[in-house]
Design a protein around this motif. Structure first.
Motif, PDB file in Angstrom:
ATOM      1  N   ALA A   1       0.819  -1.215   0.000  1.00  0.00           N
ATOM      2  CA  ALA A   1       0.000   0.000   0.000  1.00  0.00           C
ATOM      3  C   ALA A   1       0.849   1.259   0.000  1.00  0.00           C
ATOM      4  O   ALA A   1       0.304   2.374  -0.034  1.00  0.00           O
ATOM      5  N   GLY A   2       2.174   1.103   0.076  1.00  0.00           N
ATOM      6  CA  GLY A   2       3.049   2.261   0.025  1.00  0.00           C
ATOM      7  C   GLY A   2       3.394   2.843   1.374  1.00  0.00           C
ATOM      8  O   GLY A   2       3.929   3.966   1.443  1.00  0.00           O
ATOM      9  N   ASN A   3       3.142   2.142   2.448  1.00  0.00           N
ATOM     10  CA  ASN A   3       3.499   2.624   3.775  1.00  0.00           C
ATOM     11  C   ASN A   3       5.017   2.568   3.955  1.00  0.00           C
ATOM     12  O   ASN A   3       5.714   1.753   3.341  1.00  0.00           O
ATOM     13  N   SER A   4       5.518   3.404   4.814  1.00  0.00           N
ATOM     14  CA  SER A   4       6.950   3.451   5.076  1.00  0.00           C
ATOM     15  C   SER A   4       7.403   2.196   5.813  1.00  0.00           C
ATOM     16  O   SER A   4       6.602   1.477   6.415  1.00  0.00           O
ATOM     17  N   GLU A   5       8.717   1.945   5.769  1.00  0.00           N
ATOM     18  CA  GLU A   5       9.264   0.776   6.451  1.00  0.00           C
ATOM     19  C   GLU A   5       9.035   0.853   7.955  1.00  0.00           C
ATOM     20  O   GLU A   5       8.840  -0.173   8.612  1.00  0.00           O
ATOM     21  N   LEU A   6       9.053   2.043   8.501  1.00  0.00           N
ATOM     22  CA  LEU A   6       8.812   2.203   9.932  1.00  0.00           C
ATOM     23  C   LEU A   6       7.391   1.793  10.296  1.00  0.00           C
ATOM     24  O   LEU A   6       7.168   1.105  11.302  1.00  0.00           O
ATOM     25  N   VAL A   7       6.434   2.195   9.454  1.00  0.00           N
ATOM     26  CA  VAL A   7       5.031   1.821   9.710  1.00  0.00           C
ATOM     27  C   VAL A   7       4.853   0.308   9.567  1.00  0.00           C
ATOM     28  O   VAL A   7       4.170  -0.342  10.376  1.00  0.00           O
ATOM     29  N   VAL A   8       5.490  -0.247   8.516  1.00  0.00           N
ATOM     30  CA  VAL A   8       5.385  -1.705   8.322  1.00  0.00           C
ATOM     31  C   VAL A   8       6.011  -2.444   9.487  1.00  0.00           C
ATOM     32  O   VAL A   8       5.471  -3.454   9.986  1.00  0.00           O
ATOM     33  N   LEU A   9       7.178  -1.992   9.978  1.00  0.00           N
ATOM     34  CA  LEU A   9       7.829  -2.626  11.117  1.00  0.00           C
ATOM     35  C   LEU A   9       6.973  -2.517  12.372  1.00  0.00           C
ATOM     36  O   LEU A   9       6.857  -3.482  13.144  1.00  0.00           O
ATOM     37  N   ALA A  10       6.358  -1.350  12.573  1.00  0.00           N
ATOM     38  CA  ALA A  10       5.475  -1.174  13.734  1.00  0.00           C
ATOM     39  C   ALA A  10       4.283  -2.127  13.653  1.00  0.00           C
ATOM     40  O   ALA A  10       3.866  -2.730  14.656  1.00  0.00           O
ATOM     41  N   ASP A  11       3.713  -2.252  12.430  1.00  0.00           N
ATOM     42  CA  ASP A  11       2.598  -3.191  12.255  1.00  0.00           C
ATOM     43  C   ASP A  11       3.035  -4.621  12.589  1.00  0.00           C
ATOM     44  O   ASP A  11       2.302  -5.379  13.242  1.00  0.00           O
ATOM     45  N   GLN A  12       4.217  -4.995  12.142  1.00  0.00           N
ATOM     46  CA  GLN A  12       4.691  -6.353  12.402  1.00  0.00           C
ATOM     47  C   GLN A  12       4.912  -6.598  13.892  1.00  0.00           C
ATOM     48  O   GLN A  12       4.568  -7.684  14.407  1.00  0.00           O
ATOM     49  N   MET A  13       5.452  -5.628  14.592  1.00  0.00           N
ATOM     50  CA  MET A  13       5.653  -5.784  16.037  1.00  0.00           C
ATOM     51  C   MET A  13       4.315  -5.910  16.769  1.00  0.00           C
ATOM     52  O   MET A  13       4.165  -6.742  17.665  1.00  0.00           O
TER      53      MET A  13
ATOM     54  N   PRO B   1      -3.794  -3.201  10.931  1.00  0.00           N
ATOM     55  CA  PRO B   1      -4.487  -4.330  10.286  1.00  0.00           C
ATOM     56  C   PRO B   1      -3.813  -5.679  10.538  1.00  0.00           C
ATOM     57  O   PRO B   1      -4.460  -6.719  10.427  1.00  0.00           O
ATOM     58  N   VAL B   2      -2.517  -5.675  10.881  1.00  0.00           N
ATOM     59  CA  VAL B   2      -1.813  -6.936  11.115  1.00  0.00           C
ATOM     60  C   VAL B   2      -2.401  -7.685  12.315  1.00  0.00           C
ATOM     61  O   VAL B   2      -2.286  -8.911  12.408  1.00  0.00           O
ATOM     62  N   ALA B   3      -3.039  -6.990  13.228  1.00  0.00           N
ATOM     63  CA  ALA B   3      -3.660  -7.631  14.395  1.00  0.00           C
ATOM     64  C   ALA B   3      -5.035  -8.191  14.076  1.00  0.00           C
ATOM     65  O   ALA B   3      -5.707  -8.724  14.966  1.00  0.00           O
ATOM     66  N   GLY B   4      -5.477  -8.082  12.823  1.00  0.00           N
ATOM     67  CA  GLY B   4      -6.813  -8.562  12.460  1.00  0.00           C
ATOM     68  C   GLY B   4      -6.981 -10.055  12.644  1.00  0.00           C
ATOM     69  O   GLY B   4      -8.031 -10.528  13.083  1.00  0.00           O
ATOM     70  N   GLY B   5      -5.948 -10.841  12.293  1.00  0.00           N
ATOM     71  CA  GLY B   5      -6.046 -12.285  12.481  1.00  0.00           C
ATOM     72  C   GLY B   5      -6.198 -12.662  13.941  1.00  0.00           C
ATOM     73  O   GLY B   5      -7.011 -13.527  14.299  1.00  0.00           O
ATOM     74  N   ALA B   6      -5.418 -12.038  14.817  1.00  0.00           N
ATOM     75  CA  ALA B   6      -5.543 -12.306  16.250  1.00  0.00           C
ATOM     76  C   ALA B   6      -6.912 -11.892  16.762  1.00  0.00           C
ATOM     77  O   ALA B   6      -7.491 -12.541  17.648  1.00  0.00           O
ATOM     78  N   LEU B   7      -7.474 -10.806  16.215  1.00  0.00           N
ATOM     79  CA  LEU B   7      -8.816 -10.372  16.625  1.00  0.00           C
ATOM     80  C   LEU B   7      -9.865 -11.420  16.268  1.00  0.00           C
ATOM     81  O   LEU B   7     -10.749 -11.720  17.079  1.00  0.00           O
ATOM     82  N   LEU B   8      -9.775 -11.983  15.073  1.00  0.00           N
ATOM     83  CA  LEU B   8     -10.749 -13.010  14.678  1.00  0.00           C
ATOM     84  C   LEU B   8     -10.665 -14.235  15.597  1.00  0.00           C
ATOM     85  O   LEU B   8     -11.689 -14.799  16.002  1.00  0.00           O
ATOM     86  N   VAL B   9      -9.452 -14.658  15.924  1.00  0.00           N
ATOM     87  CA  VAL B   9      -9.292 -15.809  16.825  1.00  0.00           C
ATOM     88  C   VAL B   9      -9.852 -15.487  18.209  1.00  0.00           C
ATOM     89  O   VAL B   9     -10.509 -16.318  18.851  1.00  0.00           O
ATOM     90  N   SER B  10      -9.629 -14.270  18.700  1.00  0.00           N
ATOM     91  CA  SER B  10     -10.138 -13.894  20.023  1.00  0.00           C
ATOM     92  C   SER B  10     -11.664 -13.818  20.017  1.00  0.00           C
ATOM     93  O   SER B  10     -12.304 -14.171  21.011  1.00  0.00           O
ATOM     94  N   LEU B  11     -12.266 -13.382  18.910  1.00  0.00           N
ATOM     95  CA  LEU B  11     -13.729 -13.360  18.819  1.00  0.00           C
ATOM     96  C   LEU B  11     -14.292 -14.780  18.825  1.00  0.00           C
ATOM     97  O   LEU B  11     -15.332 -15.049  19.444  1.00  0.00           O
ATOM     98  N   PHE B  12     -13.596 -15.702  18.151  1.00  0.00           N
ATOM     99  CA  PHE B  12     -14.024 -17.105  18.188  1.00  0.00           C
ATOM    100  C   PHE B  12     -13.972 -17.661  19.612  1.00  0.00           C
ATOM    101  O   PHE B  12     -14.903 -18.321  20.084  1.00  0.00           O
TER     102      PHE B  12
END
Length: 407
Positions: free
Chosen positions: A60-72, A103-114
């Protein structure tokens, strides 16, 4: 048996608890192998979704810092899933807020809702589900996906949220059903045990009533002869000896009857019918004749040459066994010929064997509680014998009992 005798049969006690093991923070003391497998699988699913979301964020064109923050943030969210069994509500609310900006936390959110749908009742799940839908709408505005329109992003998020919540609620409903069925089976087993105990108690009371009548007869006979000796002290020696012998025999038989009645309580309220004559082995022929008049085919093979020599209590037990078996055959195998075999001798015991083949043709099923056979088993056991019953190989039924007969 009444419901007041057994309070757990009341409707209020039979209502099922909606909670499951692990609800309301009542977590299991330790994870089982199955728990570790499920938790690892949930972690991997959340991590896979997080990796896909991270790659989409990079494209999506986000900076490496934003991508790294999302990954953490995604790594922390996935690691937090290991505590989803202890605090599913708090974890779901936390990840809901985090997923709005990452958005990277979306998968964990779905599992927690289950997990929330599995471990909590409908009301908190519905509230958190509504908040998750609102969070999905906010996330589509805060972190839009350049490859999808806002409406498409919103619909995708709502559909995923509804799917995982519905799946979790289905799993919870299945677990509640299993718990309810196990509880129902346990209560049915307990009720069957109580009914069997109740039938045994009734059998003991019936035996006690019969033994009371016999014991009263023995003691009355003893009293009459003792009174005769008291009022005729000048009686001839032969008469005195004969009366003394009758007293001795009556006392001995009374003691034998008393041993059988020990520990058996007599039910109160014995009214009419208390003076009726007690059946013995000698009256077995009359019972068979009565059954034949009722239309039952009965073959009696009584190999006891002197029925009067059989003890009264043993004779009564044989009579009751034959009576119950003939009644059962008339109900469950109408038209089938019943064979009654009575054999034995003093010192070796007395055996009664009642059998009937399978009924001919279609027979209407008559409901039976099985309490009669339980009572017969209890009666034979109290008499010092044993009783066996069950279906035969040809589809019939057989009852065989052995009773002691002293030499």
């Amino acid at each position: 048996m009444t419901r007041t005798e057994y309070p757990w049969l009341l409707p209020s006690a039979m209502s099922q608890d909606a909670d499951l093991p692990g609800d309301r923070t009542r977590a299991r003391p330790r994870r089982t192998v199955r728990d570790w497998v499920v938790d690892t699988f949930a972690f991997l699913i959340a991590a896979l979704i997080g990796i896909l979301a991270s790659e989409a964020s990079r494209q999506a064109g986000n900076s490496e810092l934003v991508v790294l923050a999302d990954q953490m943030v995604g790594v922390l969210a996935c690691c937090a899933l290991w505590g989803r069994r202890r605090a599913p509500l708090g974890l779901a609310l936390t990840l809901l807020v985090v997923s709005v900006v990452s958005p990277v936390a979306g998968g964990a959110l779905l599992v927690s809702l289950f997990s929330l749908a599995v471990h909590r009742p409908f009301k908190p799940v519905a509230v958190v589900g509504a908040l998750a839908v609102a969070g999905s709408a906010a996330a589509a505005l805060v972190r839009p996906d350049p490859g999808m329109s806002y409406l498409a992003s919103l619909l995708t998020g709502v559909i995923l949220i509804l799917l995982v919540i519905g799946w979790g609620m289905l799993v919870r409903a299945q677990r509640q059903l299993v718990v309810a069925l196990r509880e129902r089976a346990r209560r049915a087993e307990s009720e069957a045990e109580l009914r069997a105990a109740h039938a045994q108690r009734l059998a003991r009371e019936a035996i006690a009533r019969e033994m009371h009548d016999v014991l009263a007869h023995r003691l009355t006979l003893l009293s009459v002869h003792a009174g005769g000796l008291e009022f005729r002290p000048d009686a001839p020696p032969a008469e005195v000896a004969r009366a003394a012998g009758v007293i001795r025999d009556s006392a001995h038989e009374a003691l034998q009857d008393l041993r059988e009645i020990i520990g058996v309580l007599r039910a109160p309220g014995e009214g009419e019918g208390a003076d009726r004559p007690q059946p013995t082995l000698a009256t077995l022929d009359a019972l068979v004749a009565e059954s034949r008049q009722a239309g039952t085919k009965v073959t009696l093979d009584n190999r006891i040459t002197d029925p009067a020599a059989v003890p009264a209590a043993t004779g009564r037990t044989v009579y009751r066994i034959a009576q119950e078996c003939l009644t059962n055959a008339r109900k469950h195998a109408p038209g089938a010929e019943v064979t009654v075999l009575v054999s034995g001798r003093p010192g070796h015991g007395l055996t009664v064997d009642v059998a009937n083949p399978a009924p001919i043709g279609e027979v209407e099923k008559v409901p039976g509680s099985g309490q009669g056979l339980i009572g017969l088993t209890e009666r034979a056991t109290l008499a010092g014998g044993r009783l066996e019953h069950g279906a035969t190989d040809d589809g019939g039924f057989r009852v065989r009992a052995w009773l002691p007969w002293a030499a």
